[in-house]
Structures are given as structure tokens and as C-alpha cells.
Design an enzyme around this catalytic site. Structure first.
Site, mmCIF file in Angstrom:
data_model
loop_
_atom_site.group_PDB
_atom_site.id
_atom_site.type_symbol
_atom_site.label_atom_id
_atom_site.label_comp_id
_atom_site.label_asym_id
_atom_site.label_seq_id
_atom_site.Cartn_x
_atom_site.Cartn_y
_atom_site.Cartn_z
ATOM 1 N N HIS A 27 0.794 -1.216 0.000
ATOM 2 C CA HIS A 27 0.000 0.000 0.000
ATOM 3 C C HIS A 27 0.826 1.265 0.000
ATOM 4 O O HIS A 27 0.536 2.196 -0.744
ATOM 5 C CB HIS A 27 -1.091 0.042 1.059
ATOM 6 C CG HIS A 27 -2.163 0.972 0.592
ATOM 7 N ND1 HIS A 27 -3.030 0.632 -0.416
ATOM 8 C CD2 HIS A 27 -2.423 2.262 0.868
ATOM 9 C CE1 HIS A 27 -3.799 1.658 -0.706
ATOM 10 N NE2 HIS A 27 -3.461 2.663 0.045
ATOM 11 N N ARG B 119 -11.015 -10.685 -10.979
ATOM 12 C CA ARG B 119 -9.774 -10.187 -11.589
ATOM 13 C C ARG B 119 -8.930 -11.363 -12.061
ATOM 14 O O ARG B 119 -9.153 -12.489 -11.686
ATOM 15 C CB ARG B 119 -8.864 -9.478 -10.589
ATOM 16 C CG ARG B 119 -9.387 -8.509 -9.747
ATOM 17 C CD ARG B 119 -8.448 -8.207 -8.568
ATOM 18 N NE ARG B 119 -7.127 -7.761 -8.951
ATOM 19 C CZ ARG B 119 -6.224 -7.343 -8.083
ATOM 20 N NH1 ARG B 119 -6.489 -7.290 -6.810
ATOM 21 N NH2 ARG B 119 -5.026 -6.970 -8.486
ATOM 22 N N ARG B 120 -7.874 -11.031 -12.782
ATOM 23 C CA ARG B 120 -6.807 -11.974 -13.156
ATOM 24 C C ARG B 120 -7.333 -13.191 -13.897
ATOM 25 O O ARG B 120 -6.966 -14.321 -13.595
ATOM 26 C CB ARG B 120 -6.045 -12.443 -11.920
ATOM 27 C CG ARG B 120 -5.566 -11.342 -11.032
ATOM 28 C CD ARG B 120 -4.717 -11.903 -9.916
ATOM 29 N NE ARG B 120 -4.504 -10.923 -8.889
ATOM 30 C CZ ARG B 120 -5.151 -10.899 -7.723
ATOM 31 N NH1 ARG B 120 -6.045 -11.827 -7.445
ATOM 32 N NH2 ARG B 120 -4.896 -9.968 -6.848
ATOM 33 N N HIS C 58 -10.067 0.514 -9.819
ATOM 34 C CA HIS C 58 -9.669 1.485 -8.798
ATOM 35 C C HIS C 58 -8.206 1.899 -8.939
ATOM 36 O O HIS C 58 -7.886 3.070 -9.018
ATOM 37 C CB HIS C 58 -9.915 0.912 -7.400
ATOM 38 C CG HIS C 58 -9.234 1.687 -6.316
ATOM 39 N ND1 HIS C 58 -9.686 2.909 -5.886
ATOM 40 C CD2 HIS C 58 -8.109 1.438 -5.600
ATOM 41 C CE1 HIS C 58 -8.872 3.365 -4.955
ATOM 42 N NE2 HIS C 58 -7.912 2.499 -4.759
ATOM 43 N N PHE C 59 -7.306 0.912 -8.996
ATOM 44 C CA PHE C 59 -5.899 1.347 -8.987
ATOM 45 C C PHE C 59 -5.438 1.877 -10.337
ATOM 46 O O PHE C 59 -4.504 2.662 -10.397
ATOM 47 C CB PHE C 59 -4.952 0.300 -8.379
ATOM 48 C CG PHE C 59 -4.772 -0.979 -9.142
ATOM 49 C CD1 PHE C 59 -4.056 -1.017 -10.311
ATOM 50 C CD2 PHE C 59 -5.299 -2.163 -8.637
ATOM 51 C CE1 PHE C 59 -3.873 -2.206 -10.987
ATOM 52 C CE2 PHE C 59 -5.124 -3.354 -9.306
ATOM 53 C CZ PHE C 59 -4.410 -3.373 -10.489
ATOM 54 N N HIS C 60 -6.139 1.504 -11.401
ATOM 55 C CA HIS C 60 -5.800 2.149 -12.674
ATOM 56 C C HIS C 60 -6.257 3.610 -12.675
ATOM 57 O O HIS C 60 -5.574 4.477 -13.196
ATOM 58 C CB HIS C 60 -6.413 1.394 -13.849
ATOM 59 C CG HIS C 60 -5.580 0.225 -14.285
ATOM 60 N ND1 HIS C 60 -5.638 -0.996 -13.661
ATOM 61 C CD2 HIS C 60 -4.636 0.087 -15.258
ATOM 62 C CE1 HIS C 60 -4.778 -1.822 -14.231
ATOM 63 N NE2 HIS C 60 -4.153 -1.202 -15.199
ATOM 64 N N TYR D 22 1.726 5.405 -2.290
ATOM 65 C CA TYR D 22 2.012 6.780 -1.883
ATOM 66 C C TYR D 22 3.384 7.220 -2.371
ATOM 67 O O TYR D 22 3.618 8.407 -2.577
ATOM 68 C CB TYR D 22 1.827 6.934 -0.367
ATOM 69 C CG TYR D 22 0.372 6.775 -0.051
ATOM 70 C CD1 TYR D 22 -0.504 7.822 -0.296
ATOM 71 C CD2 TYR D 22 -0.147 5.560 0.361
ATOM 72 C CE1 TYR D 22 -1.850 7.675 -0.102
ATOM 73 C CE2 TYR D 22 -1.503 5.405 0.565
ATOM 74 C CZ TYR D 22 -2.356 6.457 0.330
ATOM 75 O OH TYR D 22 -3.698 6.303 0.500
#
Lengths: 540, 271
Positions: free
Chosen positions: A215, A429-430, A366-368, A219
Site C-alpha cells: 500500500h 480479476r486476473r 480502482h488502482f488504474h 504513496y
């Protein structure tokens, strides 16, 4: 005053070239598993591509951007030549060698373990060694940033550290400590198994180590973007930073609370106690704080610019902003994507809400949106802003730059919104392919096709980005002057030692890591019978 | 100001920073380790310490529930990277001698004429595992089990290396090559069935999975049915049983017919 332009350019070019390759793989992956592609008869090819995409986009690309940008900040903000240039080149070449070493086993299908490693899957040992070299190369950068700041402090005792450098060093410390989790996983657990010294691995413990990295690494990716928000955007659009202190507090908060929150990635893992999951969830909620502070401060800084340009009224000033300025455009796009992505993130960090989207395409979306969208679009803006100073040539075609940014923004929205949607519908996913002929998931086909279109818009934008930078290398020469950072409304003259140094906050970061990770790691490491046989990729 | 002035309670920033962090940690810890565990409707903790241990994830054994006795034997084969590495010529020779007693069913050259598996050129790991399972009782067969029961570990390794050493059978099957059925190449994603070819050849091979090309159709069909009915149980973590249960009878027919029609010389060489 950028003395080591070649060094910075080398970092940027290698980062962006790999980014181009990984982006192409990403677009192919979206296409091949969508209803418009035919099923891939060998799913292993998909995972091979996915491993390469993740390894480059997660480890190599942002690390190199942060490093190159960090060297530029160190030279321009501190107005001193970089100390340890030879070491900087060593770090760069370690990353180049590490990347090549990691990519070859992936291309051969010997390391299709995804960039998150997923033990007990075990790939070729050279893949992991390559990743280790990349991390070691970046640690040289961490040391250099710290040393350069120290040299500057000695020459300027008691003076406030320029905000850009303060934030840059905070980012480097965050990376140094967050990378330790994956490093422990690789060195103590995975590499001995990959090298054939052991046959079993504690997959649960490995996941905890990885969450330590997974995580806070986000950042670390975010740091260059936040530095640009505070120190480049206001200057580029003719404004001032609303509050230098608020900026320092935001970066300090990232340092303290970005680390002890990674277990929200392991909400579904039975080997972690519910109490620790709760603590990590609560601290994840706290990390929204520095982002909200930043959004407030930057909106205020932008408003200052607008009012200086004659903007009036409660919201009328928004029209007075320089919307044809690529930096303004990138900031607006970035904030919109950060807003949606952040809202999605609040769902991921809530134990109960997470249960409905855990391991679905929602997470991928989300993370894209956060990384590929809000963060990377500012990487583009940073490159555009720095390029004339690095090449000594002007970037002429502002229209093309705006088109590129627009395409990236539209592409990212079109890609990730349907992804979130099918995630809510339960699409995992995946997966290398889905049977859209089945009535159960046939209605999702349209959303998936939409996101493929978004993927190809992104690819177009990425190619445009590389074209603009390449053309910038051959444009007519022009002196861009010294590289400057934004000034604050009240430029700091005296800064309290706590806001001018990192020691206290690094100490808190380490203490919180121990309180939040210490027992779960110790418990798993000392429990017997928690290891499982390794599954070697491509072994017979 | 030096760092000595930083780490002191006289420094307001230090006091506030450390104070707020500690307060948040204590509040969340009390909530996560004490309040929330007791808030669960099913909570039956004997003490606060019990609740804290539970929330911290301390492994606990409940004595009231006895572990379920395992009445059926499971596969206990352990294969490491050194188990079958680099067989000597003598080992292969010993395997050849031992293999004479197998010839009646599996053929003198490892090619069966009796709907038993062809063993010539089969992966050593596969033969090693099956012989171990027959010996331990994890897999049983009226004909095969008595042969395996008296084999030693070394004899099993020698036999495995011998059969792996033999050349694969030539493509002699008279049936025309069938097109690849979906179940072999794609599996059935919505029923959680991985493609047969992802482990058994055609796409990829995974350790411990036999190649199937040119094997007896009747044998493969019988094994899939045995997995589906739980009659055969020596697959690790039930992976074959889970697949076979979800297969339709037509898919079992198609997969068995397809692999039987394939010439073994197209087996992807990965060893």
C-alpha cells in the site's frame, strides 16, 4: 540550474520507453479477454503479459520517474550541484540491468507469477533478483537525496528546506522503508525457494510482508504528483501556494500514516487477526486526511491564480483560469480522477464494503484510475514542464500536448468506469478469458467492450506522449532559464524544526509499523506447519 | 535547533505528534481487540484476554470438537527437485529389469495393447507418484495394487526413470486427428474448469500431470468417471475430482476421444 541533464533524461527516457511497452501489453490484455477478441488458447501468455505489465508499471516506471524528478528537484530547489553523480549513475544502471534481468524470464514464460509474486507460485530466480536490483538501485537514490539535503543544511544552517526538496526526501524515506517488506519477502522467503534451497514457503507470511510494501508503494508513486501539485502547478499557472505549512504537514502525514495500513489488502486472508484488520482499516481512513488537505490547499492556490488574473465571484473565477495551459488541464483531470478513485478507495478500506468487491475488476479499475489516471497524468505534465530545461529546446506544439492529456483523461474514464461496474456485478480479476456466451455474464459484454475502447484511447495517448517528447529532442534550441518552483503566499522564513526535518516522522512511521505489523509477522513466523509446497512455474 | 531539541516533550510538535498518534493507536486497538470482538453475536469469550488473543489471530485449538478422522488414505508423495534428478545408466537398467513384470499389461516397450496406460516416455514424476499412491493405498486397483505393494522407494525411482527414458510411442493411431474440443483448450470458465491442456499437454505441462496423447480412450474415460464419483482419490487437493465432477458426460467423451486421437510425438517437450 540543472547540471546533470543527461542523468535525468536517461531516467526519464528509460522510464517512458518501458512505459510504452507495458502500455501496449495492457491494451492487448484488455482486447484479448474481451468479447471482441477470440479466446486465448494458452492462458499462460496472458499471465506472462500481465506479469510484464505489472512489473514495469509498478516497480520500474514510477521508481525511475521519482528518481529522475528527485535529482532535478535536488539540483534546482537546493541550487547546488548533485553530490554523488557517479553513485546516481550506478543506481540507474542497476535498474537497467535489473529490469532486463527480470524481463527475460518473464518473456520466456518462466516467471508468470504477476508482479505481486503470489507465493506459493515460484518463478525463475533471475526474475526476483532483477526486482531486487531495481530496488537496490532506487535505495542509492534514497541515500543520495538524504546526503544532498545534509550537504545543503550544512551550508545553510537553520534555513527552511525548500518545500520541493522537503517533500522529495520525505518520499524517498517512505520508499526506503516500504520497500523493506517486499525485500524481506524476497530475500528470506522467495529467493531461497526459487534457488532450490527450500521446497516449501509460508504463503500467508509472504502476503503480510507484501502488504507492508503494497500500500505505501502507492504513496511513493503519488509523491512526484503531490510535489508537482504544490510546487509546479501554482508557478505554471501564475499563482502562489496557499500555505507552505499545510503542504509540509500533508507530506509528513503521508510519511506517518501511509505505512501501517497495508493489511486492508488482506481482509479476506484467514491468517490475519480481525483486530489488526480493524486497526489497519482505521489508519487507512486517516490517509484520506493529507489528500483532503492537499485538495483544499491546491484549490485555494489555484483560486489565487484565477483572482490574480481578474477572476470574480464565488465560482466565476474558475473561468479566469488558464485552461489552455497543459499544467492547468492536467491538474483538473488529475483531481477529477483522484476524486472518483479516492471515493472508491474508501469502499475498499471498509471491511464490510470490501467484501462485495474484493478480488473483482472493481479493484483493477480502482488502482488504474488512481495510479494510471490521477498520478501518471501528472507524470506527463512533469515531463512536459521539465523537458525544455533538460533538452535546451522548446516544446512547441501545445495543442498536441493538450490533445494528449485530453485523450489520457477520456481514455482512463472510459476504461475504468465500466471496470468498476462489472466489478460490482462480480467479475473476478486476473482471468485470461470469460465466457460471454453464457447468459449469466452476457450482459457484462457491453461494459467490457467499452473499457477495451478506453484502453486503446490510452494507447493512442501514450504513443502521442512519446512522439511529443521525441520531437522535443529535435526542436529549435531555446534557453528555458533556471528551473523554479512555486512560491508560497507567505514564504517561510523560520520553520519549526519538526516541520523542517524528517527524523520525528520517520521514527513514528517505524514505530507504527512495529505496532501494526510486529505481532502478525512474529506470530506467523514462529507458528509451525504454516508452510506449503512451492509451485514452480514452467517446471516439469 | 538540533534533533536533541526535537525529541523532547518541551517541543510542542513532538508532544502533539506523538500524542495524537498514540491516542489513535490506543483507541483503534481498544475498539479492534476488545469492543468489536464482544459486539459479535456469536462471541463466547471467557475473558478480555481471550478476546484480545482471538482478535490478534493467535492460533487456537478448540478441544470440544474432535478432529475428523480421515478414513480414506490421501496421497503422501513428496517430490523435490532432487528426487528424480540425473538418473544413472545403472538405475535405468535396474528399472528395465523390474519393468519386465509390468510388461504383461503395459507392453514390453511400455506401449500397451490392453487399454492400460502407455508408459514409454511418460514423465518420471508421474510414474513415481502413481506407484507410491498404489503402494500406500491412496489409489487402488485389483491388478495394479499387488504389484506396487512390495516395491521399495529405490525401485519406484528406478522404474520411473526407466519409463521416462524410453522413446514415446510412434503415431500409430488410425483415427483421424480430431479438432481440439473447447474443454481441452479453453476449459469452462463459468464452471471453474481450467483447460485440460493447461496441465496435460497441448498448452502446457504441470509437474505431476501425465501427458495424455495417444493414451487409451476407454482408460481416460474410466479415470474421469472414477474421479467424478470419488472412487479415485489420489489427486492433490481434489483438483481432478473438482474438475471431473463439473464435467458433462459429453465433455468427458470429447476430451478422452481427442487425447486418444493425438499422436504422442506432438507432446510439448518441456523436460
Amino acid at each position: 540550474m540543472l547540471a546533470n541533464r543527461k542523468l535525468i533524461l536517461a531516467h526519464f527516457w528509460f522510464a517512458f520507453a518501458l512505459f510504452g511497452v507495458a502500455l501496449t501489453l495492457g491494451a492487448w490484455q484488455m482486447f484479448i479477454r474481451s468479447p471482441i477478441g477470440t479466446w486465448l488458447s494458452n492462458p499462460e501468455l496472458y499471465y506472462r503479459s500481465l506479469t510484464a505489465h505489472g512489473t514495469v508499471m509498478g516497480y520500474v516506471f514510477p521508481t525511475l520517474v521519482a528518481m529522475g524528478f528527485g535529482y532535478a528537484i535536488s539540483e534546482s530547489a537546493l541550487e547546488q550541484r548533485l553530490v554523488g553523480v557517479r553513485w546516481a549513475w550506478t543506481g540507474f544502471w542497476l535498474i537497467v540491468v535489473g529490469s532486463v534481468m527480470a524481463v527475460i524470464p518473464i518473456a520466456l514464460g518462466r516467471a508468470s507469477v504477476l508482479y505481486t509474486f503470489y507465493p506459493p507460485l515460484i518463478g525463475n530466480v533471475f526474475y526476483y533478483l532483477g526486482v531486487v536490483l531495481v530496488v537496490v538501485g532506487s535505495w542509492i537514490w534514497v541515500a543520495l537525496m538524504s546526503i544532498n539535503l545534509r550537504v545543503w543544511r550544512r551550508a545553510h544552517p537553520g534555513a527552511p528546506v525548500p518545500l520541493a526538496m522537503f517533500a522529495n526526501v520525505a518520499g524517498s524515506y517512505l520508499w526506503a522503508w516500504t520497500a523493506v517488506g517486499a525485500a524481506l519477502e524476497l530475500l528470506l522467503q522467495i529467493i531461497p525457494v526459487a534457488a532450490g534451497l527450500k521446497n516449501t514457503i509460508d504463503a500467508g507470511l509472504a502476503r503480510i510482508f507484501f502488504s507492508w510494501t503494497l500500500h505505501a508503494i502507492v504513496y511513493f508513486w503519488l509523491m512526484p504528483t503531490y510535489i508537482a501539485y504544490y510546487t509546479i502547478v501554482p508557478r505554471a499557472i501564475g499563482g502562489r501556494v496557499y500555505s507552505d505549512t499545510m503542504a509540509r504537514i500533508s507530506f509528513i502525514l503521508f510519511l506517518v500514516v501511509a505505512m501501517p495500513i497495508g493489511m486492508h489488502h488482506t481482509f479476506a486472508d484467514p491468517q490475519v487477526g480481525a483486530g489488526f484488520k480493524f486497526i489497519h482499516s482505521a489508519f487507512t481512513a486517516l490517509v484520506a486526511l493529507p489528500t483532503l488537505l492537499t485538495v483544499f490547499t491546491i484549490c485555494a492556490s489555484v483560486e489565487i491564480a484565477a483572482r490574480l488574473r481578474g477572476g470574480r465571484g464565488l465560482f466565476g473565477w474558475i473561468r479566469a483560469l488558464p485552461w489552455d495551459n497543459p499544467m492547468m488541464l492536467a491538474l483538473a483531470f488529475s483531481f477529477v480522477m483522484l476524486g472518483f478513485g479516492g471515493a472508491g478507495g474508501l469502499i475498499n478500506m471498509s471491511y464490510q464494503l470490501d467484501a462485495s468487491i474484493h478480488n473483482t475488476q472493481w479493484i483493477t479499475g480502482h488502482f488504474h484510475l488512481i495510479f494510471g489516471g490521477a498520478i501518471v497524468i501528472i507524470y506527463f505534465a512533469i515531463a512536459y514542464d521539465l523537458w525544455p530545461h533538460l533538452t535546451g529546446r522548446e516544446l512547441i506544439d501545445m495543442r498536441l500536448i493538450r490533445t494528449q492529456l485530453w485523450l489520457w483523461f477520456i481514455g482512463m474514464i472510459v476504461t475504468t468506469f465500466p471496470w468498476h461496474w462489472v466489478g460490482i456485478l462480480g467479475m473476478p480479476r486476473r482471468m485470461a478469458y470469460f465466457d460471454f456466451g453464457d447468459p449469466a455474464i452476457a450482459p457484462q459484454a457491453l461494459s467490457v467492450i467499452l473499457s477495451v475502447i478506453g484502453g486503446f484511447i490510452l494507447l493512442t495517448s501514450g504513443i502521442l506522449f512519446l512522439v511529443i517528447l521525441a520531437r522535443g529532442m529535435r526542436a529549435p534550441q531555446a534557453d528555458a532559464g533556471a528551473y523554479r518552483f512555486a512560491l508560497a503566499v507567505h514564504q517561510p522564513t523560520i520553520v519549526p524544526v519538526a516541520l523542517n526535518t524528517h527524523a520525528l516522522w520517520v521514527a513514528l512511521m517505524i514505530v507504527l509499523t512495529i505496532t501494526n505489523y510486529g505481532y502478525p509477522i512474529l506470530n506467523l513466523a514462529t507458528s509451525a506447519g504454516t508452510s506449503v509446497p512451492a509451485v514452480y512455474v514452467g517446471a516439469q | 535547533m538540533s534533533t536533541r531539541d526535537l525529541f523532547t516533550f518541551r517541543n510542542r510538535h513532538f508532544t502533539i505528534g506523538v500524542g495524537i498518534t498514540a491516542a489513535i493507536l490506543i483507541v483503534t486497538a481498544v475498539a479492534g481487540f476488545v469492543v468489536l470482538p464482544f459486539a459479535q453475536p456469536w462471541a463466547r469469550f471467557t475473558s478480555i484476554w481471550d478476546a484480545i488473543c482471538s482478535a490478534a489471530g493467535v492460533p487456537q485449538r478448540t478441544t470440544s470438537v474432535a478432529a475428523q478422522a480421515q478414513d480414506k488414505r490421501l496421497s503422501e508423495v513428496v517430490l523435490t527437485s532432487r528426487t528424480l534428478s540425473r538418473p544413472s545408466q545403472e538405475a535405468i537398467g535396474r528399472g528395465a529389469t523390474l519393468a519386465q513384470r509390468c510388461a504383461i499389461c503395459h507392453g514390453p516397450t511400455g506401449i500397451s495393447r490392453a487399454d492400460s496406460p502407455n508408459l514409454a516416455g511418460q514423465y518420471a514424476a508421474v510414474i513415481y507418484k502413481e506407484l507410491h499412491d498404489f503402494r500406500s493405498g491412496a489409489r487402488s486397483n485389483a491388478v495394479m495394487s499387488p504389484f506396487a505393494v512390495n516395491l521399495t522407494d529405490d525401485e519406484i525411482a528406478d522404474l520411473s526413470n526407466y519409463y521416462a527414458y524410453l522413446p514415446r510411442p510412434p503415431a500409430y493411431h488410425p483415427t483421424p486427428l480430431l479438432p481440439k474440443p473447447n474443454i481441452v483448450i479453453y476449459g469452462a470458465p463459468l464452471r471453474g474448469i481450467a483447460p485440460c491442456g493447461a496441465c496435460h499437454g497441448s498448452l502446457d505441462n504441470k509437474t505431476g500431470s501425465p501427458w495424455l496423447e495417444g493414451q487409451s480412450e476407454a482408460y481416460m474415460k474410466a479415470q474421469l468417471q472414477a474421479f467424478a464419483s470419488d472412487e479415485r482419490r489420489n489427486d492433490i487437493s481434489q483438483q481432478m475430482r473438482n474438475i471431473a465432477r463439473a464435467l458433462t458426460p459429453q465433455e468427458i467423451e470429447a476430451a478422452a476421444a481427442y487425447y486418444a486421437s493425438q499422436p504422442p510425438d506432438v507432446v510439448k517437450a518441456v523436460d
